[in-house]
Scaffold this active site. Structure first.
Site, PDB file in Angstrom:
ATOM      1  N   HIS A   1       0.901  -1.191   0.037  1.00 52.58           N
ATOM      2  CA  HIS A   1       0.041   0.050   0.020  1.00 52.58           C
ATOM      3  C   HIS A   1       0.875   1.206  -0.071  1.00 52.58           C
ATOM      4  O   HIS A   1       1.906   1.482   0.989  1.00 52.58           O
ATOM      5  CB  HIS A   1      -0.936  -0.010   1.283  1.00 52.58           C
ATOM      6  CG  HIS A   1      -1.913  -1.110   1.278  1.00 52.58           C
ATOM      7  ND1 HIS A   1      -3.108  -1.012   0.642  1.00 52.58           N
ATOM      8  CD2 HIS A   1      -1.937  -2.416   1.870  1.00 52.58           C
ATOM      9  CE1 HIS A   1      -3.710  -2.263   0.671  1.00 52.58           C
ATOM     10  NE2 HIS A   1      -3.112  -3.186   1.418  1.00 52.58           N
ATOM     11  N   LEU A   2       0.885   2.120  -1.123  1.00 54.79           N
ATOM     12  CA  LEU A   2       1.677   3.037  -1.099  1.00 54.79           C
ATOM     13  C   LEU A   2       0.940   4.478  -0.732  1.00 54.79           C
ATOM     14  O   LEU A   2       1.492   5.530  -0.837  1.00 54.79           O
ATOM     15  CB  LEU A   2       2.571   3.336  -2.427  1.00 54.79           C
ATOM     16  CG  LEU A   2       3.396   2.149  -2.966  1.00 54.79           C
ATOM     17  CD1 LEU A   2       3.895   2.517  -4.403  1.00 54.79           C
ATOM     18  CD2 LEU A   2       4.242   2.373  -1.852  1.00 54.79           C
TER      19      LEU A   2
ATOM     20  N   ASN B   1      -6.372   0.656  -3.126  1.00 56.32           N
ATOM     21  CA  ASN B   1      -7.327   1.227  -2.331  1.00 56.32           C
ATOM     22  C   ASN B   1      -6.987   2.669  -1.739  1.00 56.32           C
ATOM     23  O   ASN B   1      -6.521   3.044  -0.721  1.00 56.32           O
ATOM     24  CB  ASN B   1      -7.597   0.470  -0.962  1.00 56.32           C
ATOM     25  CG  ASN B   1      -6.349   0.066  -0.358  1.00 56.32           C
ATOM     26  OD1 ASN B   1      -5.185   0.360  -0.842  1.00 56.32           O
ATOM     27  ND2 ASN B   1      -6.706  -0.113   1.202  1.00 56.32           N
TER      28      ASN B   1
ATOM     29  N   ASP C   1      -8.460  -5.300  -2.553  1.00 59.31           N
ATOM     30  CA  ASP C   1      -7.971  -5.255  -1.262  1.00 59.31           C
ATOM     31  C   ASP C   1      -8.198  -4.367  -0.040  1.00 59.31           C
ATOM     32  O   ASP C   1      -8.313  -3.238  -0.522  1.00 59.31           O
ATOM     33  CB  ASP C   1      -6.366  -5.536  -1.290  1.00 59.31           C
ATOM     34  CG  ASP C   1      -5.958  -5.848   0.032  1.00 59.31           C
ATOM     35  OD1 ASP C   1      -6.262  -6.858   0.694  1.00 59.31           O
ATOM     36  OD2 ASP C   1      -5.033  -4.753   0.725  1.00 59.31           O
TER      37      ASP C   1
ATOM     38  N   HIS D   1      -9.111 -10.584  -1.387  1.00 60.69           N
ATOM     39  CA  HIS D   1      -9.074 -10.179   0.032  1.00 60.69           C
ATOM     40  C   HIS D   1     -10.318 -11.170   0.458  1.00 60.69           C
ATOM     41  O   HIS D   1     -11.268 -10.948   0.480  1.00 60.69           O
ATOM     42  CB  HIS D   1      -9.124  -8.896   0.309  1.00 60.69           C
ATOM     43  CG  HIS D   1      -9.377  -8.326   1.901  1.00 60.69           C
ATOM     44  ND1 HIS D   1      -8.682  -7.734   2.476  1.00 60.69           N
ATOM     45  CD2 HIS D   1     -10.401  -8.722   2.636  1.00 60.69           C
ATOM     46  CE1 HIS D   1      -8.950  -7.541   3.867  1.00 60.69           C
ATOM     47  NE2 HIS D   1     -10.172  -8.063   3.831  1.00 60.69           N
TER      48      HIS D   1
ATOM     49  N   ASP E   1       2.112  -6.883   2.495  1.00 59.17           N
ATOM     50  CA  ASP E   1       0.850  -6.047   3.147  1.00 59.17           C
ATOM     51  C   ASP E   1       1.405  -4.632   3.729  1.00 59.17           C
ATOM     52  O   ASP E   1       0.755  -4.532   4.591  1.00 59.17           O
ATOM     53  CB  ASP E   1      -0.223  -6.939   3.615  1.00 59.17           C
ATOM     54  CG  ASP E   1      -1.403  -6.304   3.916  1.00 59.17           C
ATOM     55  OD1 ASP E   1      -1.669  -5.364   3.264  1.00 59.17           O
ATOM     56  OD2 ASP E   1      -2.283  -6.750   4.552  1.00 59.17           O
TER      57      ASP E   1
ATOM     58  N   HIS F   1       0.165   3.567   8.267  1.00 54.45           N
ATOM     59  CA  HIS F   1      -0.937   4.857   8.649  1.00 54.45           C
ATOM     60  C   HIS F   1      -0.495   5.867   9.507  1.00 54.45           C
ATOM     61  O   HIS F   1       0.561   5.567  10.160  1.00 54.45           O
ATOM     62  CB  HIS F   1      -1.963   3.661   9.513  1.00 54.45           C
ATOM     63  CG  HIS F   1      -2.915   2.769   8.670  1.00 54.45           C
ATOM     64  ND1 HIS F   1      -3.814   3.375   7.909  1.00 54.45           N
ATOM     65  CD2 HIS F   1      -2.887   1.253   8.922  1.00 54.45           C
ATOM     66  CE1 HIS F   1      -4.422   2.120   7.372  1.00 54.45           C
ATOM     67  NE2 HIS F   1      -3.779   1.151   7.995  1.00 54.45           N
TER      68      HIS F   1
ATOM     69  N   PRO G   1      -6.566  -0.701  10.625  1.00 53.86           N
ATOM     70  CA  PRO G   1      -5.750  -2.258  10.500  1.00 53.86           C
ATOM     71  C   PRO G   1      -4.639  -1.987   9.567  1.00 53.86           C
ATOM     72  O   PRO G   1      -4.602  -1.285   8.655  1.00 53.86           O
ATOM     73  CB  PRO G   1      -6.727  -3.280  10.081  1.00 53.86           C
ATOM     74  CG  PRO G   1      -7.822  -2.420   9.217  1.00 53.86           C
ATOM     75  CD  PRO G   1      -7.810  -0.987   9.972  1.00 53.86           C
ATOM     76  N   GLY G   2      -3.424  -2.431  10.147  1.00 52.56           N
ATOM     77  CA  GLY G   2      -2.343  -2.530   8.992  1.00 52.56           C
ATOM     78  C   GLY G   2      -1.171  -2.357   9.836  1.00 52.56           C
ATOM     79  O   GLY G   2      -0.994  -1.770  10.830  1.00 52.56           O
TER      80      GLY G   2
HETATM   81  N1  NCD Z   1      -4.292  -5.247   5.930  1.00 57.92           N
HETATM   82  C1  NCD Z   1      -4.492  -4.039   6.621  1.00 57.92           C
HETATM   83  O1  NCD Z   1      -4.726  -4.383   7.791  1.00 57.92           O
HETATM   84  N2  NCD Z   1      -5.080  -3.185   5.974  1.00 57.92           N
HETATM   85  C2  NCD Z   1      -4.920  -2.721   4.801  1.00 57.92           C
HETATM   86  C3  NCD Z   1      -6.272  -3.035   4.139  1.00 57.92           C
HETATM   87  C4  NCD Z   1      -6.864  -4.204   4.489  1.00 57.92           C
HETATM   88  O2  NCD Z   1      -6.768  -5.424   4.055  1.00 57.92           O
HETATM   89  O3  NCD Z   1      -7.833  -4.023   5.570  1.00 57.92           O
HETATM   90  C5  NCD Z   1      -4.893  -1.251   4.442  1.00 57.92           C
HETATM   91  O4  NCD Z   1      -4.759  -0.503   3.557  1.00 57.92           O
HETATM   92  O5  NCD Z   1      -4.466  -0.445   5.274  1.00 57.92           O
END
Ligand code: NCD
Length: 425
Positions: A58-59, A90, A150, A177, A303, A307, A321-322
């Site tokens: 995720h960039l 996303n 995703d 996903h 993944d 954040h 989440p992440g």
């Molecule tokens: N893997 C993660 O916990 N987060 C992902 C998206 C997601 O799968 O909820 C995100 O874009 O932050």
């Protein structure tokens, strides 16, 4: 272009040799090479791997440049030993049109630190209601081949079927996903003994397994390629094993964190451990490790989910989440798998490059091959300091842990992106 003579390097764990890099390719290999014009790097004790390839990054650009940009994420990737990353859709706006995927692709080229291959959304706005312009994204300059919602599951089986059918025309793949949304409403962590103890709403393993089971059957029915994102349960492994035995064209990834951490971490209530799918049990971790070694799970994908502080340093229930992943993935793989270099090259470079169809990546250093490679010091140990990471975000679950292995250098088409463990630009 500078030529580089890498001396005494173990290529994917083999006997030490020299590598001459010139004009973007590996020009020569062998002991005692001479090249007076080349910059010499003494790589005694280091291992050369084909540049790592991340199928799931995720960039955050466009939209959340405070958390990550294409450039900062590319730098984090290069420092982690990557030469190519696939950027998830996303973003904001969602990468569901040729315009947005071309923008991400162009930003990746401008940063010039790794090859950034955009992933396109399956459905418009990730809303799960109508198919996005898959063909236009495939035909765009970004040449999209992987499509994923995703962060959201393509829950509607009819839409999933149509998407699988559609991408067949250009040998595309749908990366699912796997999360049955009705079974995870309000979920905060893995559903099990720990969630019961903490009184948090659980995310049951069956929510993942049910979607994987459905989708491998759909993929078999229409003869399409399916990829499963971040597999997290022992039961998912059994479904995948069954599907592969039937010859279904399914591939699967596991993240470094699901190979190492368990749901016990939730007892800290530290949202850095909140991730989707959630951290599971020790039995799941053991099954995922075995599946990765065996090949039922094909690849490790990070993944990498940066954040901003305000989205992570808050109450567990409100945290996004992440977890970060790019700068620590190789160390976690080394920790979990040991120095099985051929297996690491297979799961973190060759196979992801093949799934994504990335030409010039995932190839072991050999004469004539594009010089996309990384040099690892397996004997080094390093303490992870969040403030020292190149990512714009700080949400690493490995803060202050001592991890094995260090990326010493990374080359993208013969140009160093990392030297002496530091980003070149
Ligand atoms: N893997 C993660 O916990 N987060 C992902 C998206 C997601 O799968 O909820 C995100 O874009 O932050």
């Amino acid at each position: 272009m500078t030529a580089y003579l890498i001396r005494n390097v173990s290529v994917v764990g083999g006997a030490p040799t020299d590598l001459l890099i010139r004009d973007g390719v590996v020009a020569e290999t062998g002991a005692g090479l001479a090249a007076p014009d080349a910059t010499v790097l003494d790589a005694t004790g280091l291992v050369a791997l084909p540049g790592l390839v991340d199928l799931h990054t995720h960039l955050r650009e466009p939209g959340r440049e405070d958390a990550e940009t294409v450039e900062s994420g590319s730098r984090a990737a290069a420092l982690g030993g990557y030469t190519a990353v696939c950027a998830m859709a996303n973003t904001s706006p969602v990468a569901d049109t040729a315009g947005v995927v071309e923008q991400v692709w162009r930003l990746g080229r401008e940063a010039g630190l790794v090859d950034v291959q955009p992933i396109g959304a399956v459905t418009v706005g990730l809303a799960g209601e109508r198919l996005a312009e898959l063909g236009a994204m495939a035909d765009s300059a970004a040449r999209v081949r992987i499509f994923s919602d995703d962060g959201h599951c393509v829950a509607d089986p009819k839409l999933m079927r149509r998407a699988l059918e559609y991408v067949k025309a250009f040998d595309g793949v749908i990366a699912q996903h796997a999360e049955e949304p009705r079974l995870t409403e309000g979920a905060q962590m893995h559903e099990g003994e720990v969630s019961t103890r903490l009184g948090l709403t659980g995310w049951p393993a069956v929510a993942e397994e049910a979607i994987i089971a459905r989708d491998v059957l759909l993929a078999e029915h229409v003869g399409s390629r399916l990829h499963i994102c971040h597999v997290s349960t022992a039961g998912s492994v059994e479904v995948l094993r069954h599907a592969k035995a039937r010859g279904v064209k399914v591939t699967a990834e596991v993240t470094p964190h699901h190979l190492l951490l368990t749901d016990e971490k939730a007892t800290t209530y530290d949202p850095v451990y909140k991730v989707n799918p959630p951290l599971r049990t020790a039995a799941d971790v053991a099954a995922l490790r075995a599946a990765l070694a065996e090949g039922v799970i094909d690849i490790v994908a990070t993944d990498h989910a940066p954040h901003a502080v305000e989205d992570k340093e808050c109450e567990w229930a409100y945290a996004r989440p992440g977890m970060l992943g790019l700068e620590t993935a190789l160390s976690i793989a080394l920790d979990v798998l040991g120095p099985q270099w051929d297996l690491i090259a297979e799961r973190m470079s060759r196979t992801p490059a093949r799934i994504a169809g990335l030409d010039g990546h995932g190839l072991d250093p050999a004469p004539g091959v594009p010089a996309n490679l990384t040099l690892v010091d397996p004997a080094a140990r390093r303490v992870i300091e969040p403030a020292e990471l190149a990512s714009r975000s700080r949400n690493t679950p490995y803060a202050r842990m001592t991890l094995p292995g260090r990326i010493v250098a990374t080359f993208l088409r013969g140009e160093p992106t990392v030297l002496d463990g530091k980003a070149v630009k």
